[in-house]
Motif scaffolding. Structure first.
Motif, PDB file in Angstrom:
ATOM      1  N   GLU A 103     -19.967  40.690 -71.900  1.00 55.96           N
ATOM      2  CA  GLU A 103     -18.879  41.220 -72.715  1.00 55.96           C
ATOM      3  C   GLU A 103     -19.429  42.034 -73.886  1.00 55.96           C
ATOM      4  OE1 GLU A 103     -16.446  37.887 -73.810  1.00 55.96           O
ATOM      5  OE2 GLU A 103     -16.390  37.178 -71.744  1.00 55.96           O
ATOM      6  N   ILE A 104     -20.548  41.586 -74.456  1.00 55.39           N
ATOM      7  CA  ILE A 104     -21.170  42.322 -75.556  1.00 55.39           C
ATOM      8  C   ILE A 104     -21.701  43.658 -75.051  1.00 55.39           C
ATOM      9  CG2 ILE A 104     -23.042  42.286 -77.251  1.00 55.39           C
ATOM     10  CD1 ILE A 104     -22.732  39.220 -77.302  1.00 55.39           C
ATOM     11  N   VAL A 105     -22.312  43.652 -73.877  1.00 54.93           N
ATOM     12  CA  VAL A 105     -22.873  44.875 -73.306  1.00 54.93           C
ATOM     13  C   VAL A 105     -21.771  45.894 -73.013  1.00 54.93           C
ATOM     14  CG1 VAL A 105     -24.043  45.793 -71.256  1.00 54.93           C
ATOM     15  CG2 VAL A 105     -24.928  43.771 -72.388  1.00 54.93           C
ATOM     16  N   LEU A 106     -20.603  45.421 -72.595  1.00 57.24           N
ATOM     17  CA  LEU A 106     -19.525  46.329 -72.225  1.00 57.24           C
ATOM     18  C   LEU A 106     -18.665  46.792 -73.402  1.00 57.24           C
ATOM     19  CD1 LEU A 106     -18.405  44.762 -68.852  1.00 57.24           C
ATOM     20  CD2 LEU A 106     -19.565  46.924 -69.208  1.00 57.24           C
ATOM     21  N   LEU A 107     -18.927  46.294 -74.601  1.00 56.62           N
ATOM     22  CA  LEU A 107     -18.134  46.722 -75.764  1.00 56.62           C
ATOM     23  C   LEU A 107     -18.186  48.227 -76.008  1.00 56.62           C
ATOM     24  CD1 LEU A 107     -18.493  43.888 -78.415  1.00 56.62           C
ATOM     25  CD2 LEU A 107     -16.418  44.675 -77.294  1.00 56.62           C
ATOM     26  N   PRO A 108     -19.351  48.885 -75.897  1.00 55.13           N
ATOM     27  CA  PRO A 108     -19.325  50.354 -76.053  1.00 55.13           C
ATOM     28  C   PRO A 108     -18.451  51.041 -74.999  1.00 55.13           C
ATOM     29  CG  PRO A 108     -21.560  49.540 -76.264  1.00 55.13           C
ATOM     30  CD  PRO A 108     -20.718  48.383 -75.822  1.00 55.13           C
ATOM     31  N   GLY A 109     -18.408  50.482 -73.798  1.00 54.76           N
ATOM     32  CA  GLY A 109     -17.529  51.047 -72.771  1.00 54.76           C
ATOM     33  C   GLY A 109     -16.065  50.903 -73.145  1.00 54.76           C
ATOM     34  N   TYR A 110     -15.700  49.753 -73.693  1.00 49.58           N
ATOM     35  CA  TYR A 110     -14.322  49.566 -74.163  1.00 49.58           C
ATOM     36  C   TYR A 110     -13.998  50.557 -75.281  1.00 49.58           C
ATOM     37  CZ  TYR A 110     -14.048  45.053 -71.745  1.00 49.58           C
ATOM     38  OH  TYR A 110     -14.023  44.071 -70.811  1.00 49.58           O
ATOM     39  N   PHE A 111     -14.964  50.727 -76.189  1.00 52.28           N
ATOM     40  CA  PHE A 111     -14.756  51.637 -77.317  1.00 52.28           C
ATOM     41  C   PHE A 111     -14.565  53.067 -76.835  1.00 52.28           C
ATOM     42  CE2 PHE A 111     -16.495  54.321 -80.758  1.00 52.28           C
ATOM     43  CZ  PHE A 111     -15.534  54.034 -81.719  1.00 52.28           C
ATOM     44  N   MET A 112     -15.412  53.507 -75.918  1.00 50.78           N
ATOM     45  CA  MET A 112     -15.294  54.869 -75.390  1.00 50.78           C
ATOM     46  C   MET A 112     -13.977  55.057 -74.639  1.00 50.78           C
ATOM     47  SD  MET A 112     -17.811  56.489 -76.507  1.00 50.78           S
ATOM     48  CE  MET A 112     -17.761  57.987 -75.572  1.00 50.78           C
ATOM     49  N   ALA A 121      -9.082  54.865 -67.887  1.00 50.45           N
ATOM     50  CA  ALA A 121     -10.442  54.549 -68.338  1.00 50.45           C
ATOM     51  C   ALA A 121     -10.533  53.105 -68.822  1.00 50.45           C
ATOM     52  CB  ALA A 121     -10.865  55.507 -69.444  1.00 50.45           C
ATOM     53  N   GLU A 122      -9.523  52.659 -69.539  1.00 51.55           N
ATOM     54  CA  GLU A 122      -9.525  51.279 -70.018  1.00 51.55           C
ATOM     55  C   GLU A 122      -9.419  50.299 -68.857  1.00 51.55           C
ATOM     56  OE1 GLU A 122      -6.745  50.605 -73.176  1.00 51.55           O
ATOM     57  OE2 GLU A 122      -7.409  52.382 -74.253  1.00 51.55           O
ATOM     58  N   LEU A 123      -8.592  50.612 -67.884  1.00 46.02           N
ATOM     59  CA  LEU A 123      -8.487  49.743 -66.704  1.00 46.02           C
ATOM     60  C   LEU A 123      -9.787  49.726 -65.906  1.00 46.02           C
ATOM     61  CD1 LEU A 123      -4.879  50.416 -65.396  1.00 46.02           C
ATOM     62  CD2 LEU A 123      -5.780  48.303 -66.352  1.00 46.02           C
ATOM     63  N   LEU A 124     -10.475  50.847 -65.844  1.00 49.85           N
ATOM     64  CA  LEU A 124     -11.745  50.904 -65.132  1.00 49.85           C
ATOM     65  C   LEU A 124     -12.778  49.999 -65.800  1.00 49.85           C
ATOM     66  CD1 LEU A 124     -13.488  52.222 -62.906  1.00 49.85           C
ATOM     67  CD2 LEU A 124     -14.124  53.932 -64.613  1.00 49.85           C
ATOM     68  N   VAL A 125     -12.905  50.084 -67.119  1.00 51.59           N
ATOM     69  CA  VAL A 125     -13.864  49.239 -67.838  1.00 51.59           C
ATOM     70  C   VAL A 125     -13.460  47.767 -67.721  1.00 51.59           C
ATOM     71  CG1 VAL A 125     -14.835  48.713 -70.097  1.00 51.59           C
ATOM     72  CG2 VAL A 125     -14.523  51.080 -69.411  1.00 51.59           C
ATOM     73  N   LEU A 126     -12.176  47.497 -67.820  1.00 55.61           N
ATOM     74  CA  LEU A 126     -11.698  46.123 -67.673  1.00 55.61           C
ATOM     75  C   LEU A 126     -11.969  45.598 -66.270  1.00 55.61           C
ATOM     76  CD1 LEU A 126     -10.175  43.874 -69.168  1.00 55.61           C
ATOM     77  CD2 LEU A 126      -8.076  44.810 -68.216  1.00 55.61           C
TER      78      LEU A 126
END
Length: 191
Positions: A103-112, A121-126
């Motif tokens: 979850e920490i690693v994916l935080l930049p993906g959520y932010f972007m 894009a949000e659904l893809l990262v989720l």
């Protein structure tokens, strides 16, 4: 040593989980869960410096992250044990704590994704994080309890179903308790 474990978890997840089970400790796992919870809260809200309300939210969020970790471990342990798995709950607690690093690693993906203001894009990262965590949970259950793939998937499904039922019961109990208080506080809203 911690960095080696986290790197191996990201690059070679199955081998990383085995190493974490042998060399990791619960304090490191709790720190990762707490860091993941706090970073997730900070990334989703605008906290102004000196705001006591913001610090209360951070404390409550950190505690809820730790309690969620303990609850998820307990539910998965009970489900795995009922389906014939034999394992140690401390090892599962350790592995699930380390998987929160994803979850920490994916935080930049959520932010972007939030900057793009695109629901896709949000659904893809989720979706990526959900699938990744699902596999890590499944491999953790197989490693700790020796469950075959089908029983591991059934354990995850039963755990998810039981948590949803508990949340639904909690929602109805909370609504039953809070509705009279809400209506008494604002009589103008009563029909």
């Amino acid at each position: 040593m911690l960095y080696e474990l986290l790197y191996k978890l990201l690059v070679q997840p199955k081998a990383g989980l085995s190493d974490i089970m042998e060399r990791g400790n619960l304090l490191q796992a709790a720190g990762l869960v707490l860091a993941g919870s706090l970073l997730g809260i900070i990334s989703n809200m605008n906290l102004s410096p000196g705001s006591s309300f913001g610090s209360c939210i951070l404390v409550a969020g950190g505690l809820s992250g730790l309690l969620s970790w303990l609850l998820a471990t307990a539910v998965l342990h009970v489900s795995a044990t009922l389906l014939g798995g034999k394992g140690d709950v401390r090892k599962l607690l350790l592995l699930l704590g380390f998987t929160s690093f994803v979850e920490i690693v994916l935080l930049p993906g959520y932010f972007m994704a939030s900057l793009l203001a695109s629901a896709a894009a949000e659904l893809l990262v989720l979706g990526i994080s959900f699938v990744w965590l699902l596999f890590l949970y499944l491999w953790s259950l197989q490693l700790v309890y020796g469950l075959p793939l089908a029983r591991g998937l059934l354990t995850l499904f039963l755990s998810l179903l039981s948590v949803l039922c508990l949340l639904l019961c909690w929602f109805f109990l909370l609504a039953e308790f809070c509705t009279p208080l809400f209506m008494a506080a604002w009589p103008a809203l009563q029909l």
